[in-house]
Design a protein around this motif. Structure first.
Motif: not given
Length: 377
Positions: A341-358
């Protein structure tokens, strides 16, 4: 507005694990998220609702209430149809989806417009180690397999010298030296057994021997190239399988306990132990099939049962062995999920980066479609 994370009670039969612990409630809150947990979620892992509440979670009376407005749903197993229908379009789901086999769940997730991640697809790269649910759960399965074998076995594991004579150590053979197999080797050694192990991956030989066990395999040229770049075993040729089967047959007959752990991603588990192998074993011997949920490695094994053969051999086919140590399995799985989840949530904002390799490797549905190449067909 903070990201809303929901965790609902597991509804699959026999699933005792949960996707969140009080420890990870606090960690998710530290990411800037709010956490809602359905009442009873932690019951199978001996976690009362009050502990979640004390950690900062809101307790919802049912799944519908927990999922109302949720941005992210965390599960152990894939969500039910009712849970999927309660999700808003664009929500994120992270769970062990069993995506190759649970096609109906995957299709329902796609149609609902969710972005669903299969935790079993998290790549085995250094950066993703803390998210590797297969390894965390396999470790516990390997340990528990030996405990189940010791329970079923009518004798002791270690050599014991007494005034009345010596008790010989148990002979344990582990088939498949991945994470589960190596933990089974280590656990059986700790209990004092004489342990041997086999695997088609050449790198496993050193690992087995480092744990004090003997490695057993046909070590020819095909064996030397029998591993994928991702570290998984390759399917072997019929010729190699015949040679390995001959070696295995001559070895199994001498064993008290055999533990099988072999899996091939996206395919049924390979058959390692035949009825003839089982028939050759001594009365009182035990086999534990860790691959039973994927079809099984042992002929005659039955999911959720202990089968006793005509010659007095027990075949243990318990499903979901990690779930038999639910508190620890949930603790490790919840930490895996929280890191993910820490890959997608930063400072309370949901940001799903599907270019992230994981995220790219583990996403199964997005934008109303099944997007994972291995699952599409």
């Amino acid at each position: 507005m903070a990201v809303a994370i929901a965790v609902t009670r597991e509804r699959r039969e026999g699933e005792t694990r949960c996707a969140i612990t009080p420890e990870t409630v606090k960690k998710l809150a530290a990411l800037g998220a709010t956490v809602t947990v359905e009442a009873g979620t932690g019951a199978g892992s001996s976690i009362p609702d009050a502990e979640y509440e004390a950690a900062g979670a809101v307790i919802a009376r049912d799944a519908k209430s927990a999922l109302a407005g949720a941005d992210i749903l965390l599960k152990v197993r894939g969500p039910t149809a009712q849970e999927i229908s309660a999700l808003k379009s664009g929500a994120v789901v992270a769970a062990m989806l069993d995506a190759y086999r649970e096609k109906d769940t995957v299709e329902a997730l796609a149609k609902s417009g969710t972005t669903a991640f299969a935790m079993e697809f998290v790549p085995r790269i250094t950066r993703a180690q803390v998210m590797d649910v297969l390894s965390s759960q396999a470790n516990l399965a390997g340990y528990r397999a030996v405990i189940e074998a010791a329970y079923a076995f009518g004798r002791g594991f270690p050599m014991m010298m007494t005034a009345a004579g010596t008790v010989a150590p148990a002979k344990v053979f582990v088939m498949g030296a991945g994470v589960a197999g190596l933990q089974a080797v280590a656990t059986a050694r700790r209990l004092g057994a004489v342990v041997t192990a086999t695997d088609v991956r050449p790198a496993s030989k050193e690992q087995v021997e480092s744990l004090g066990a003997k490695f057993v395999a046909v070590e020819d040229e095909e064996f030397k190239a029998a591993e994928t770049a991702a570290g998984y075993a390759k399917p072997m040729s019929a010729e190699y399988q015949a040679k390995q089967a001959e070696l295995t047959a001559s070895h199994i007959v001498k064993q008290d306990i055999v533990i099988t752990t072999a899996l091939i991603p996206g395919r049924p588990a390979p058959r390692l132990v035949t009825a003839a192998h089982v028939a050759s074993m001594k009365p009182g011997s035990v086999l534990v099939d860790l691959a039973i949920d994927n079809g099984g490695n042992v002929e005659g094994a039955k999911p959720g049962e202990v089968v006793t053969t005509a010659n007095g051999v027990q075949i243990v086919g318990w499903s979901n062995l990690p779930g038999r140590i639910a508190a620890d399995a949930s603790a490790l799985y919840a930490r895996n999920l929280t890191a993910f989840v820490g890959l997608m949530v930063k400072d309370g904002v949901l940001a799903v980066d599907l270019e992230d390799e994981i995220l790219k490797a583990s996403v199964v549905t997005n934008g109303g479609a099944v997007v994972h190449e291995g699952v599409k067909g």
